[in-house]
Design a protein around this motif. Structure first.
Motif, PDB file in Angstrom:
ATOM      1  N   ASN A 146      -7.627 -25.509   8.808  1.00 42.92           N
ATOM      2  CA  ASN A 146      -7.852 -24.153   7.715  1.00 42.92           C
ATOM      3  C   ASN A 146      -8.814 -23.871   7.500  1.00 42.92           C
ATOM      4  O   ASN A 146      -9.304 -24.141   6.141  1.00 42.92           O
ATOM      5  N   GLN A 236       6.042 -24.018   6.204  1.00 44.43           N
ATOM      6  CA  GLN A 236       4.449 -23.983   6.785  1.00 44.43           C
ATOM      7  C   GLN A 236       3.922 -24.284   7.951  1.00 44.43           C
ATOM      8  O   GLN A 236       2.975 -22.873   8.148  1.00 44.43           O
ATOM      9  N   THR A 240       1.831 -20.820   9.387  1.00 46.56           N
ATOM     10  CA  THR A 240       0.490 -20.258   9.506  1.00 46.56           C
ATOM     11  C   THR A 240       0.635 -19.709  11.025  1.00 46.56           C
ATOM     12  O   THR A 240      -0.291 -19.124  11.715  1.00 46.56           O
TER      13      THR A 240
HETATM   14  C1  LIG Z   1      -5.140 -22.040   3.062  1.00 42.73           C
HETATM   15  O1  LIG Z   1      -5.908 -21.424   2.410  1.00 42.73           O
HETATM   16  C2  LIG Z   1      -5.806 -20.827   1.969  1.00 42.73           C
HETATM   17  C3  LIG Z   1      -6.605 -21.129   0.565  1.00 42.73           C
HETATM   18  O2  LIG Z   1      -6.880 -22.097   0.285  1.00 42.73           O
HETATM   19  C4  LIG Z   1      -4.376 -21.139   1.317  1.00 42.73           C
HETATM   20  O3  LIG Z   1      -5.142 -19.744   0.754  1.00 42.73           O
HETATM   21  C5  LIG Z   1      -3.633 -19.847   2.534  1.00 42.73           C
HETATM   22  O4  LIG Z   1      -2.637 -20.132   1.658  1.00 42.73           O
HETATM   23  C6  LIG Z   1      -3.767 -21.625   3.238  1.00 42.73           C
HETATM   24  N1  LIG Z   1      -3.077 -21.020   4.571  1.00 42.73           N
HETATM   25  C7  LIG Z   1      -2.774 -22.363   5.265  1.00 42.73           C
HETATM   26  C8  LIG Z   1      -1.763 -21.469   6.744  1.00 42.73           C
HETATM   27  O5  LIG Z   1      -2.208 -22.654   4.522  1.00 42.73           O
END
Ligand SMILES: *[C@@H]1O[C@H](CO)[C@@H](O)[C@H](O)[C@H]1NC(C)=O
Length: 330
Positions: A146, A236, A240
């Motif tokens: 990420n 999750q 994603t």
């Molecule tokens: C990726 O990181 C951002 C910032 O920390 C967060 O808001 C987001 O939920 C994350 N996305 C995933 C899929 O983990």
């Protein structure tokens, strides 16, 4: 002083033999060793634990390709036809003016945050290289990184998966093929049926056991992403995909997957269509087809489907999404 000196050989023996035991026990998974809990991992990383997404996620045909990005990360899942896919990408490079690059690291898929940052910098070396085309596809067997967590914008993500049980069977024999795994153990000769009947952990892992799943590649680098039966990991992973993956193709839907890729990532998959069309029409090859593959009984497959329930659900989710994408471009 004397006592410590006397103890030393013993200490060395203990250290060496426990290391040896670890190697024997973990076998092919040796490089994936990691701390017991993701809390510990984050403590060591000095990073906040992940914020989990708990709402419900539905598959959609929404186009999530970021307009400004000219980098695709293809964090390929092993045994999902990635050699066929790489073959296709090599053919597409010239007509579409991109460069396919990749890592030679095969077994290290789990990275701590420091290593993730290093990997991001490593990828940047390609995207900033003036001698290379502007458009890059980077491939490596690794879990989703990420970029946002590092204050950066996520690139384009794509991937390919296949029926988790077929992948499991393929992986089982791949790991037992002496061409890839010279160090065989007592379980090496077991067929999938024998391994399932013996209820060995390599074939029927228990809930909570650490095990690399298909969904782990999308869930990320947290320990819970590799826990069998973990519903948060499934959630999750879906989240994603819906948020960051332009296309996740399905090996069983090879032709449909390419059509979707052509529409969702035209800058990389559009032309020259003749070679691509011929290639797609030929179907995916079985480049890495293992030797000694035995037929797997229906009852073993049913037991595996039960053990890998979350991966089966994830696979259904990806197929639904792919079909929705395909419908939307017809
Ligand atoms: C990726 O990181 C951002 C910032 O920390 C967060 O808001 C987001 O939920 C994350 N996305 C995933 C899929 O983990």
């Amino acid at each position: 002083m004397n006592i410590t000196r006397q103890l030393r050989p013993q200490k060395i023996f203990v250290t060496v033999s426990s290391a040896l035991l670890l190697v024997l026990y973990n076998g092919p998974f040796m490089n994936d060793m990691e701390p017991q809990s993701y809390k510990l991992q984050y403590y060591k990383d000095k990073q906040e634990p992940p914020t989990l997404y708990y709402g419900s996620v539905h598959p959609s045909a929404r186009n999530v390709t970021p307009h400004e990005s000219s980098l695709i990360i293809y964090n390929r899942v092993p045994k999902c036809g990635s050699s066929s896919m790489l073959d296709a990408l090599k053919r597409l490079q010239i007509g579409n003016m991109f460069k396919l690059v990749g890592s030679s690291v095969y077994f290290r898929r789990w990275l701590n945050s420091e290593e993730q940052m290093k990997e991001i910098k490593n990828i940047q070396k390609y995207t900033m290289n003036k001698k290379l085309p502007n458009k890059i596809i980077y491939n490596r067997h690794m879990y989703f990184i990420n970029y946002t967590q590092f204050g950066l914008t996520n690139p384009i993500y794509m991937n390919f998966i296949r029926d988790p049980i077929e992948r499991f069977i393929s992986y089982h024999y791949f790991m037992r093929d002496t061409r890839h795994q010279p160090h065989q153990n007592i379980w090496s000769k077991l067929s999938v049926d024998e391994c399932v009947q013996a209820q060995h952990w390599e074939c029927l892992p228990e809930k909570g056991q650490s095990f690399e799943l298909t969904l782990s590649y999308f869930c990320g680098h947290h320990q819970f992403c590799r826990e069998v039966g973990n519903r948060d990991a499934l959630q999750q992973a879906k989240y994603t995909v819906e948020k960051y993956y332009s296309v996740v193709g399905v090996l069983e839907e090879w032709t449909k997957s390419f059509k979707v890729l052509q529409h969702y990532l035209p800058g990389f998959f559009k032309s020259p269509s003749k070679t691509l069309n011929d290639y797609i029409a030929a179907g995916h090859s079985k480049a890495n087809k293992g030797t000694n593959r035995k037929k797997v009984s229906e009852s073993s497959k049913a037991a595996l489907r039960k053990a890998f329930k979350e991966d089966m659900e994830f696979y259904d989710f990806i197929k639904q999404r792919l079909f929705l994408q395909f419908e939307s471009i017809k």
